[in-house]
Design a protein around this motif. Structure first.
Motif, PDB file in Angstrom:
ATOM      1  N   PRO A  35       0.793  -1.225   0.000  1.00 16.48           N
ATOM      2  CA  PRO A  35       0.000   0.000   0.000  1.00 16.48           C
ATOM      3  C   PRO A  35       0.830   1.282   0.000  1.00 16.48           C
ATOM      4  CG  PRO A  35      -0.068  -1.056   2.145  1.00 16.48           C
ATOM      5  CD  PRO A  35       0.760  -1.924   1.271  1.00 16.48           C
ATOM      6  N   TYR A  36       2.055   1.197   0.462  1.00 18.09           N
ATOM      7  CA  TYR A  36       2.862   2.416   0.555  1.00 18.09           C
ATOM      8  C   TYR A  36       4.229   2.250  -0.089  1.00 18.09           C
ATOM      9  CZ  TYR A  36      -0.442   3.695   4.267  1.00 18.09           C
ATOM     10  OH  TYR A  36      -1.567   3.980   4.985  1.00 18.09           O
ATOM     11  N   ARG A  37       4.685   3.342  -0.650  1.00 16.51           N
ATOM     12  CA  ARG A  37       6.083   3.418  -1.023  1.00 16.51           C
ATOM     13  C   ARG A  37       6.665   4.534  -0.172  1.00 16.51           C
ATOM     14  NH1 ARG A  37       8.452   5.655  -6.619  1.00 16.51           N
ATOM     15  NH2 ARG A  37       6.581   6.906  -6.367  1.00 16.51           N
ATOM     16  N   VAL A  38       7.708   4.210   0.583  1.00 11.86           N
ATOM     17  CA  VAL A  38       8.306   5.199   1.474  1.00 11.86           C
ATOM     18  C   VAL A  38       9.561   5.761   0.843  1.00 11.86           C
ATOM     19  CG1 VAL A  38       9.273   5.638   3.758  1.00 11.86           C
ATOM     20  CG2 VAL A  38       7.393   4.007   3.495  1.00 11.86           C
ATOM     21  N   LEU A  39       9.644   7.057   0.759  1.00 11.12           N
ATOM     22  CA  LEU A  39      10.841   7.709   0.236  1.00 11.12           C
ATOM     23  C   LEU A  39      11.460   8.587   1.302  1.00 11.12           C
ATOM     24  CD1 LEU A  39       9.647   8.871  -3.304  1.00 11.12           C
ATOM     25  CD2 LEU A  39      11.134   6.932  -2.752  1.00 11.12           C
ATOM     26  N   LEU A  40      12.769   8.411   1.488  1.00 13.01           N
ATOM     27  CA  LEU A  40      13.487   9.294   2.397  1.00 13.01           C
ATOM     28  C   LEU A  40      14.091  10.411   1.577  1.00 13.01           C
ATOM     29  CD1 LEU A  40      15.609   7.244   4.967  1.00 13.01           C
ATOM     30  CD2 LEU A  40      13.609   8.679   5.339  1.00 13.01           C
ATOM     31  N   ALA A  41      13.859  11.628   1.973  1.00  9.15           N
ATOM     32  CA  ALA A  41      14.384  12.746   1.196  1.00  9.15           C
ATOM     33  C   ALA A  41      15.055  13.773   2.093  1.00  9.15           C
ATOM     34  CB  ALA A  41      13.246  13.407   0.417  1.00  9.15           C
ATOM     35  N   SER A  42      15.963  14.525   1.491  1.00  9.84           N
ATOM     36  CA  SER A  42      16.574  15.660   2.193  1.00  9.84           C
ATOM     37  C   SER A  42      16.878  16.713   1.147  1.00  9.84           C
ATOM     38  CB  SER A  42      17.864  15.234   2.913  1.00  9.84           C
ATOM     39  OG  SER A  42      18.832  14.848   1.961  1.00  9.84           O
TER      40      SER A  42
END
Length: 310
Positions: A35-42
């Motif tokens: 259900p989710y795609r998690v993206l880490l961003a900065s």
DNA sequence: GATCTCATCCGCCATA
DNA sequence: ACTATGGCGGATGAGA
């Protein structure tokens, strides 16, 4: 599939990022399609180091311009991030902050006129610097429209679970909590009170722990003093100096806190009166109304079986 | 709702 | 002289 963007910054708290990320990731185990795609961003991308020294790989926020952002979790502090967040808020279904991330949202005007939560140590400062924000200093997390704010660290997990519950239902959220071996899910308006006391440590830390585990026992001043091996007068004086609350007031607050949680979990008011040490329905009702301006059963009807903040 | 009873809080003060 | 202790009792407010 929904995309959750978690924005991290240099020297942030590792758990603030990874806790919620794990919650969203675990959802895949309980739903048909991930259900989710998690993206880490900065803002700069690459690796950023957290407070514990662990580095996190991130993508740049610039690379997300075209991505359909569903949920944005912010921990922020610079102009690139600001522009990204402000541009994204229009597109994202919701935006959240963890811990002192609320300061960033507040500074960018996203919290004006809204209720919000932040770390208890930062609550005063948030009120001071952003008078337009209604700071709920007791809440673990707060939802106000599309904006979610949480108190930080472990409460980020609670908030993430509440978000998942909104999307996928209560069963999935509970299953994830179980899988992550969380003792119990905490609703947003449970206070940071006990967490605060644990964090404070202090001379009465173990006594406080004992009290919270034995709320149904006799917890009079006399009993507590005996347990602390101090005279009632000295115990009262020292306890008040140490915690800022008198013993009886402290016990009542702890009991009401627990009562609230149990009512939310669906327990009957009568049961709650027993397990929280109020004894009678009458006594629970009086104390409850005095503090929350609401009868226990009315509170249960409003909040029972729902883990979202108000 | 009125009234009695009791626990708590806290200033005061003698004492260690 | 200074500090922490702990008993006393009045005020307060909650419960019965």
């Amino acid at each position: 599939m929904r995309t959750v963007v978690i924005v991290a910054y240099e020297a942030c708290q590792l758990l603030d990022v990874t806790g919620p990320a794990s919650v969203f990731a675990e959802a895949a185990a309980f739903a048909d399609a991930a259900p989710y795609r998690v993206l880490l961003a900065s803002s700069a991308g690459q690796f950023i180091s957290t407070e514990g020294g662990v580095a996190l790989g991130t993508v740049t926020v610039a690379s997300l311009r075209e991505v359909e952002v569903d949920t944005l979790r912010g921990l922020l502090h610079d102009v690139v991030l600001r522009d990204f967040v402000l541009a994204a808020t229009g597109r994202a279904r919701r935006i959240g902050s963890i811990c002192t991330g609320a300061f960033a949202l507040a500074a960018w005007g996203l919290l004006d006129g809204k209720r919000a939560a932040t770390h208890w140590q930062a609550a005063d400062e948030l009120t001071l610097r952003f008078p337009a924000v209604q700071v709920d200093r007791d809440a673990l997390f707060v939802e106000d429209g599309a904006v979610w704010t949480s108190a930080g660290v472990s409460t980020g997990i609670d908030m993430a679970l509440a978000l998942v519950e909104c999307d996928l239902g209560r069963d999935v959220a509970s299953a994830i909590a179980k899988r992550l071996v969380l003792q119990m899910r905490r609703p947003g308006h449970q206070s940071q009170f006990s967490a605060m006391l644990e964090a404070q440590g202090g001379a009465y830390a173990s006594l406080v722990a004992w009290i919270s585990e034995n709320l149904a026992d006799d917890l009079t001043l006399e009993t507590l003093a005996a347990r602390a091996r101090q005279s009632p007068r000295t115990f009262h004086r020292r306890f008040a100096a140490e915690t800022g609350t008198t013993p009886a007031a402290f016990v009542e607050r702890l009991r009401l806190d627990r009562a609230r949680a149990l009512l939310e979990a669906g327990q009957s008011a009568k049961e709650v009166a027993g397990t929280t040490g109020f004894g009678s329905l009458d006594r629970l009702g009086r104390a409850f109304k005095r503090v929350y301006a609401l009868s226990p059963s009315a509170y249960r009807a409003l909040h029972g079986s729902v883990s979202r903040a108000r």
